[in-house]
Design an enzyme around this catalytic site. Structure first.
Site: not given
Ligand code: UDP
Ligand code: MN
Length: 277
Positions: A29, A102-103, A189, A213
């Site tokens: 990634r 990291d995506d 988060d 996503h």
């Protein structure tokens, strides 16, 4: 320690960007991010991981932080990593802290444009929630009434102004983020949202141009891609959730991040090298 140059317009050099990653994602990634958008913000971007990787350290000299947090995906390891992101941001003295996974593709130009519209000397928590209601939890350490608070999904990226970050220090600094996380037993988060919304009583400002996503990425109009700030992808055996964007064939660019990057930066050296569209 807010500087007296508070009226100067925010530029890229004022932003601390942290990428949370894991050693098992360095090749699969992180490299994609380094090859694309990180090139536009190399000096401002720091990568937080859990294991030494010499190859990575050579490419991103001085910008790799080995947190020594555990390598697993459990809540406490993730909160531990975010705590390191926060601490390094505080030390940086920069105007804004922006976190991404990291995506995530980060449109650096649009991010700067966004932040230039807010004062770092005021309290700002900018991001995109994935729920349409505040999350409700009980405090596991100090029992009391149920807590309800909003949080910005880490996978969509979020930004915190310096003024607000300094107020978070008693709850998030020097490893204390882990303690806050233990109170609600939720991921990193959520813990940031808990501190900002529940403990400090500051609002989350929803930025529609941030996308994780967890939302239907294919529904974003191709014409709107270049003005979005963050975009992501999901590719599992069961499900793919990718952006609908013209560019490289899906076989060559399954995540679509190269296509997004070269749509935004067609003349960058990394895109000119990929002329075989
Ligand atoms: N991550 C991590 N340690 C792990 C697994 C994931 O630090 O053991 C990081 C990962 O690098 C990414 C974020 O947590 O930045 C979210 O992970 P992922 O995208 O795999 O899962 P999601 O929560 O989006 O489903
Ligand atoms: Mn993800």
């Amino acid at each position: 320690d807010l500087k007296l140059d508070g009226n100067r317009v925010t530029e890229l050099k004022d932003i601390f960007i942290s990428i949370k990653t894991a050693s098992q994602n360095h090749v699969s990634r992180l490299q994609l991010l380094i090859n694309t958008w990180v090139q536009q913000a190399k000096n401002q971007t720091y990568i937080f991981t859990d294991q030494r990787d010499e190859a990575l350290e050579n490419v991103m000299a001085g910008h790799i932080v080995n947190t020594n947090c555990s390598r697993d995906h459990n809540r406490r390891s993730l909160v531990c990593k975010m705590g390191h992101e926060f601490d390094m941001y505080i030390v940086s003295e920069l105007r804004w802290w922006c976190h991404v996974d990291d995506d995530t593709y980060l449109n650096v130009k649009e991010l700067v444009r966004l932040l230039a519209g807010y004062r770092h000397t005021e309290d700002w928590y900018l991001g995109k929630p994935s729920l349409d209601h505040p999350i409700e939890v009980i405090n596991h350490v100090n029992p009391g009434p149920k807590l309800a608070f909003w949080f910005a999904t880490g996978g969509a990226g979020f930004c915190v102004s310096r003024a607000l970050a300094l107020k978070m220090v008693p709850y998030a600094g020097g490893g204390r983020l882990t303690k806050a996380g233990d109170q609600i037993r939720l991921p990193d988060d959520c813990t940031i949202g808990y501190i900002i919304n529940s403990l400090l009583h500051k609002e989350l400002t929803v930025i529609d141009k941030f996308h994780s996503h967890l939302e239907a990425l294919w529904r974003i109009s191709p014409a709107d891609i270049i003005t979005q700030i963050s975009l992501s992808y999901l590719m599992t055996k069961e499900r793919t959730n990718i952006v609908n964007v013209p560019g490289f064939p899906v076989e060559k660019d399954p995540t679509r991040l190269w296509s997004i990057h070269c749509l935004i930066h067609p003349l960058s050296s990394e895109c000119l090298r990929h002329v075989d569209r």
